[in-house]
Design an enzyme around this catalytic site. Structure first.
Site, PDB file in Angstrom:
ATOM      1  N   GLU A   1      36.635  46.257  45.527  1.00 48.76           N
ATOM      2  CA  GLU A   1      38.307  45.912  46.369  1.00 48.76           C
ATOM      3  C   GLU A   1      38.759  46.535  45.366  1.00 48.76           C
ATOM      4  O   GLU A   1      40.145  47.237  46.069  1.00 48.76           O
ATOM      5  CB  GLU A   1      38.217  44.478  45.074  1.00 48.76           C
ATOM      6  CG  GLU A   1      39.412  43.383  45.999  1.00 48.76           C
ATOM      7  CD  GLU A   1      40.110  42.156  46.291  1.00 48.76           C
ATOM      8  OE1 GLU A   1      41.378  42.113  45.307  1.00 48.76           O
ATOM      9  OE2 GLU A   1      38.879  41.365  45.914  1.00 48.76           O
ATOM     10  N   LYS A   2      38.415  47.526  44.313  1.00 51.74           N
ATOM     11  CA  LYS A   2      39.126  48.101  43.486  1.00 51.74           C
ATOM     12  C   LYS A   2      38.033  49.199  42.603  1.00 51.74           C
ATOM     13  O   LYS A   2      37.046  48.554  42.431  1.00 51.74           O
ATOM     14  CB  LYS A   2      40.226  47.593  42.423  1.00 51.74           C
ATOM     15  CG  LYS A   2      38.822  46.328  41.600  1.00 51.74           C
ATOM     16  CD  LYS A   2      40.450  45.524  40.877  1.00 51.74           C
ATOM     17  CE  LYS A   2      40.986  44.410  41.764  1.00 51.74           C
ATOM     18  NZ  LYS A   2      39.701  43.620  41.948  1.00 51.74           N
TER      19      LYS A   2
ATOM     20  N   ASP B   1      36.627  40.475  46.280  1.00 56.97           N
ATOM     21  CA  ASP B   1      36.050  39.765  45.194  1.00 56.97           C
ATOM     22  C   ASP B   1      35.928  38.406  46.220  1.00 56.97           C
ATOM     23  O   ASP B   1      36.300  38.436  46.889  1.00 56.97           O
ATOM     24  CB  ASP B   1      37.884  39.557  45.028  1.00 56.97           C
ATOM     25  CG  ASP B   1      38.138  40.410  43.438  1.00 56.97           C
ATOM     26  OD1 ASP B   1      36.970  40.849  43.043  1.00 56.97           O
ATOM     27  OD2 ASP B   1      38.919  40.316  43.288  1.00 56.97           O
TER      28      ASP B   1
ATOM     29  N   ASP C   1      36.733  35.685  46.950  1.00 56.87           N
ATOM     30  CA  ASP C   1      37.366  34.384  47.803  1.00 56.87           C
ATOM     31  C   ASP C   1      38.001  34.636  48.837  1.00 56.87           C
ATOM     32  O   ASP C   1      37.647  36.039  49.414  1.00 56.87           O
ATOM     33  CB  ASP C   1      38.365  34.400  46.535  1.00 56.87           C
ATOM     34  CG  ASP C   1      39.074  35.552  46.305  1.00 56.87           C
ATOM     35  OD1 ASP C   1      39.485  36.482  46.788  1.00 56.87           O
ATOM     36  OD2 ASP C   1      40.258  35.503  45.392  1.00 56.87           O
TER      37      ASP C   1
ATOM     38  N   TYR D   1      34.069  36.165  37.031  1.00 59.82           N
ATOM     39  CA  TYR D   1      35.083  36.114  38.179  1.00 59.82           C
ATOM     40  C   TYR D   1      36.880  35.090  37.375  1.00 59.82           C
ATOM     41  O   TYR D   1      36.954  33.876  37.164  1.00 59.82           O
ATOM     42  CB  TYR D   1      34.935  36.046  39.402  1.00 59.82           C
ATOM     43  CG  TYR D   1      36.688  36.284  40.623  1.00 59.82           C
ATOM     44  CD1 TYR D   1      36.527  37.471  40.465  1.00 59.82           C
ATOM     45  CD2 TYR D   1      36.801  35.377  40.593  1.00 59.82           C
ATOM     46  CE1 TYR D   1      37.278  38.279  41.278  1.00 59.82           C
ATOM     47  CE2 TYR D   1      37.397  35.691  42.196  1.00 59.82           C
ATOM     48  CZ  TYR D   1      38.304  36.692  41.586  1.00 59.82           C
ATOM     49  OH  TYR D   1      39.068  36.960  42.811  1.00 59.82           O
TER      50      TYR D   1
ATOM     51  N   ARG E   1      39.450  34.173  39.095  1.00 59.05           N
ATOM     52  CA  ARG E   1      40.164  33.964  39.934  1.00 59.05           C
ATOM     53  C   ARG E   1      39.824  32.618  41.004  1.00 59.05           C
ATOM     54  O   ARG E   1      39.988  32.597  42.453  1.00 59.05           O
ATOM     55  CB  ARG E   1      40.865  35.189  40.969  1.00 59.05           C
ATOM     56  CG  ARG E   1      42.194  35.880  40.259  1.00 59.05           C
ATOM     57  CD  ARG E   1      42.505  37.056  41.692  1.00 59.05           C
ATOM     58  NE  ARG E   1      43.780  38.151  40.943  1.00 59.05           N
ATOM     59  CZ  ARG E   1      43.797  39.245  40.039  1.00 59.05           C
ATOM     60  NH1 ARG E   1      42.527  39.171  40.153  1.00 59.05           N
ATOM     61  NH2 ARG E   1      44.058  39.383  39.628  1.00 59.05           N
TER      62      ARG E   1
END
Length: 712
Positions: free
Chosen positions: A7-8, A102, A104, A322, A324
């Site tokens: 993701e990043k 991530d 989610d 993680y 979130r």
């Protein structure tokens, strides 16, 4: 070639470190002996704006609403075009792809949408990274899953994104245009989650403004038992005089008479109820992001965004999992790391954590260990990495402390106490008392009285007694108290309200249903929503505790909107549908059809909405709009804010509208203006044809009485 898409960049770098073989860094990707790692910067793709569907939508017009895309468009974000080119090329060269977003719904969508955009047909597997320490990453690499297992999670994220677009793009335009018709120059953004969140603060402020303090009395009495003195509280009967609507004793004369009645009674009081029960309070669950944000707000005064940012830093330092996460349970397989984590904490520099961990029992199994409660992620806990306490900032130390404290509590026994409830009868009146004896402090040894609200009735220590015992009345008193208004929201308490939104739902049946739903918004977005409401001038923070106060713009927005948008009922229902969709029990197409119909209905309502005008020059023609300066082909003039519904226009006279000198004497709403007819000049009402008043012209002035013809 296996291609990992993170993701990043930071996550991509950590994955690359855990793959075998030499690591070589390139522009936008990393090669290893076991594959290539690349990344996005969050969402590489963005949803198209209305004007990018059709140029006519660049101008806001009520007649164009609602805008419902027939086919949804995604465009490459300008800031991500270079990296998108890198990702696209690597996808074309890969034999297999590993989705490393991530864990989610948003993380699922932002990689999936790129794969769909480039029409990928390569097999895709999914890695779930709940922690970035080496052990966790290697374990996740060894347990890849089929990405198709997460199709429903992506559908849920897609539904949320498109529903937010429909609501935001259409209703923001609709109600902004309605406000501008009344002369307001504000832009009124409407959001599926943001608007009911703002409405919570507006309603709370109005409750406070309208609050009227009321006095009441609490009556208590001391009794002498053979084993000691205790205090009991008076409880009024059903027909008791002097009570207010809340059942409190509000009449001082009744309170005084009651005291006299108790003091003058000769009979001995009696214990009419005495029940003792042993109770067990299970360990407090580990922390989800919302729970962490609320706890840190209460204990340290941190705003939710700071807590999220700090938890993200701890995650990137591999010290916690993680951040979130909306889950407060742990997978049973994670028990294998408990001994190592507790040992690290025991040897750490934080004295309290070290002492607590040293007394923890890794064999205790709390209710937190439950695979059935785990989705894509689990509660936030420390990793097996040792924490270098002195290297952390103060905020990082405090947030790590709360996360570790909640984890260590899982390895303490349940809190056990004996609860005794006593009923006393004296002078025909009833009294109650309660008290508790701590049998086993258990996990509460770590928390003490933090977060517990004391109640007067539970403060006393009761002597041993039994039902039927006689006790002597000693004295009674009536303490005068005053009701208090509800407290203003802070960022932390507003976030808690978003999490427990069922408390603010109007429909009682829906309230029950939504207790199981995790509120409105997501763990990752709630803090951002509150922050944006402040940044955009709808809320301001006041005083040391940073109370949230609504601005005039907030009142304007909430008062203009229908209840469907300002109460959380509809939004909470949508969140429940999104949760069902993630579980495969709801359809994306049906949900979006419902959203489109809802949006169309609200746009129609906004078309006929009348908002109180704001401006120095009310329109003399329609009475609903205000005159505003404009520039036309012939220069500056003043026109009605409700154009084209009202076409009133007036010349400019030194920065002021040159209003007509003659109000129509017939309708009283229009103005007389000079008109050139086929028989010459005459004066007619600007409200024509609703008002057909006409007058002859006499030297540039209307002449009375009305001329023949239209005037009749």
């Amino acid at each position: 070639m296996i291609l990992y898409i993170a993701e990043k960049p930071s996550m991509g770098a950590e994955i690359a470190k855990c793959l075998p073989g030499p690591i070589r860094r390139h522009d936008g990707y990393i090669t290893t002996g076991a594959g290539v790692v690349t990344w996005g910067f969050g969402h590489i793709l963005r949803q198209a704006e209305p004007g990018e569907y059709d140029a006519k939508y660049e101008k806001w017009r009520m007649e164009d609403l609602p805008i419902i895309p027939a086919a949804w468009k995604l465009l490459v974000a300008d800031s991500c075009k270079k990296q998108f080119g890198v990702v696209r090329k690597l996808i074309s060269e890969a034999a297999e792809i590993v989705h490393a977003g991530d864990p989610d719904r948003e993380g699922q969508l932002l990689i999936d949408e790129v794969l769909e955009y480039v029409e990928n047909d390569k097999p895709v597997r999914r890695i779930l990274l709940n922690a970035l320490d080496e052990q966790s990453i290697k374990k996740a690499i060894a347990n890849l899953r089929d990405n198709e297992d997460f199709h429903n999670l992506k559908q849920s994220a897609l539904a949320r994104a498109r529903a937010d677009w429909l609501i935001g793009m259409n209703l923001s335009r609709a109600f902004t245009l309605a406000a501008r018709r009344a002369g307001h120059r504000a832009t009124l953004p409407v959001g599926r989650v943001k608007t009911p969140t703002l409405a919570l603060v507006v309603r709370r402020e109005r409750e406070i403004e309208g609050f009227r303090t009321a006095d009441y009395f609490t009556v208590k009495a001391d009794f002498q038992h053979a084993n000691g003195v205790f205090t009991a509280f008076w409880k009024p009967g059903e027909d008791q005089a002097g009570l207010d609507a809340e059942g409190r004793l509000a009449d001082s004369s009744v309170a005084q008479a009651l005291l006299e009645q108790l003091a003058s009674a000769f009979e001995t009081a009696q214990i009419v109820q005495c029940e003792t029960a042993e109770k067990r309070e299970a360990q407090r669950l580990p922390l989800s992001l919302s729970a962490l944000q609320v706890l840190a707000g209460k204990k340290f005064g941190y705003d939710p965004q700071l807590v999220l940012d700090t938890a993200q830093k701890l995650y990137e330092k591999k010290l916690t999992t993680y951040p979130r996460s909306d889950c407060d349970y742990l997978p049973e397989s994670q028990m294998a790391d408990a001994a190592v984590i507790l040992e690290n904490l025991c040897g750490g520099k934080q004295a309290e954590l070290a002492a607590w961990s040293g007394r923890a029992d890794a064999g205790v199994r709390s209710r937190a260990w439950n695979d059935a409660k785990i989705t894509a992620h689990h509660a936030i806990i420390p990793t097996v990495e040792k924490c270098k306490w002195e290297s952390l900032s103060e905020a990082e130390q405090n947030i790590y402390f709360l996360i570790a404290q909640a984890y260590v509590a899982q390895f303490y026994p349940a809190h056990v106490y004996s609860q005794t409830r006593v009923g006393v009868r004296h002078a025909g009146e009833s009294f109650t008392a309660s008290g508790r004896i701590i049998r086993e402090p258990g996990w509460k040894e770590l928390y003490g009285t933090d977060g517990e609200e004391k109640k007067d009735e539970d403060d006393g220590v009761l002597p041993p007694m039994e039902k039927g015992d006689r006790v002597d009345f000693l004295k009674a008193s009536a303490e005068k108290k005053s009701t208090r208004p509800p407290g203003r929201f802070t960022a932390a308490t507003l976030l808690a309200a978003m999490k427990e939104i069922h408390r603010y739902v109007k429909n009682p049946e829906l309230k029950k249903q939504l207790k199981e739903v995790s509120g409105i918004g997501t763990e990752a977005t709630r803090a951002t929503i509150i922050k944006e409401l402040v940044q955009r001038g709808f809320l301001r923070e006041e005083k040391k505790k940073k109370y949230l106060i609504p601005t005039e713009a907030a009142y304007l927005l909430i008062d203009a909107l229908p209840e469907e948008l300002t109460y959380p009922d509809s939004t909470a229902i949508w969140e429940a549908i999104l949760h069902r969709m993630a579980a495969g029990h709801a359809s994306l197409e049906e949900f979006l059809t419902q959203q489109a119909e809802f949006t169309a209905g609200i746009c129609a309502l906004a078309t006929g909405l009348n908002i109180a005008p704001q401006g120095d020059h009310p329109c003399p023609q329609c009475g609903k709009g205000v005159l505003q300066p404009r520039t036309g082909s012939k220069g500056k003039f003043w026109g009605c804010s409700r154009y084209p519904a009202c076409r009133a226009a007036y010349d400019d006279a030194d920065g002021e509208p040159q209003k007509p000198k003659h109000t129509c004497p017939r309708c009283k709403a229009g103005a007389l203006q000079l008109i050139m007819g086929k028989n010459g000049a005459f004066w007619g009402c600007t409200k024509y044809p609703a008002c057909r008043a006409t007058y002859n012209d006499k030297a540039g002035e209307p002449d009375m009485p009305a001329r023949q013809g239209l005037g009749k």
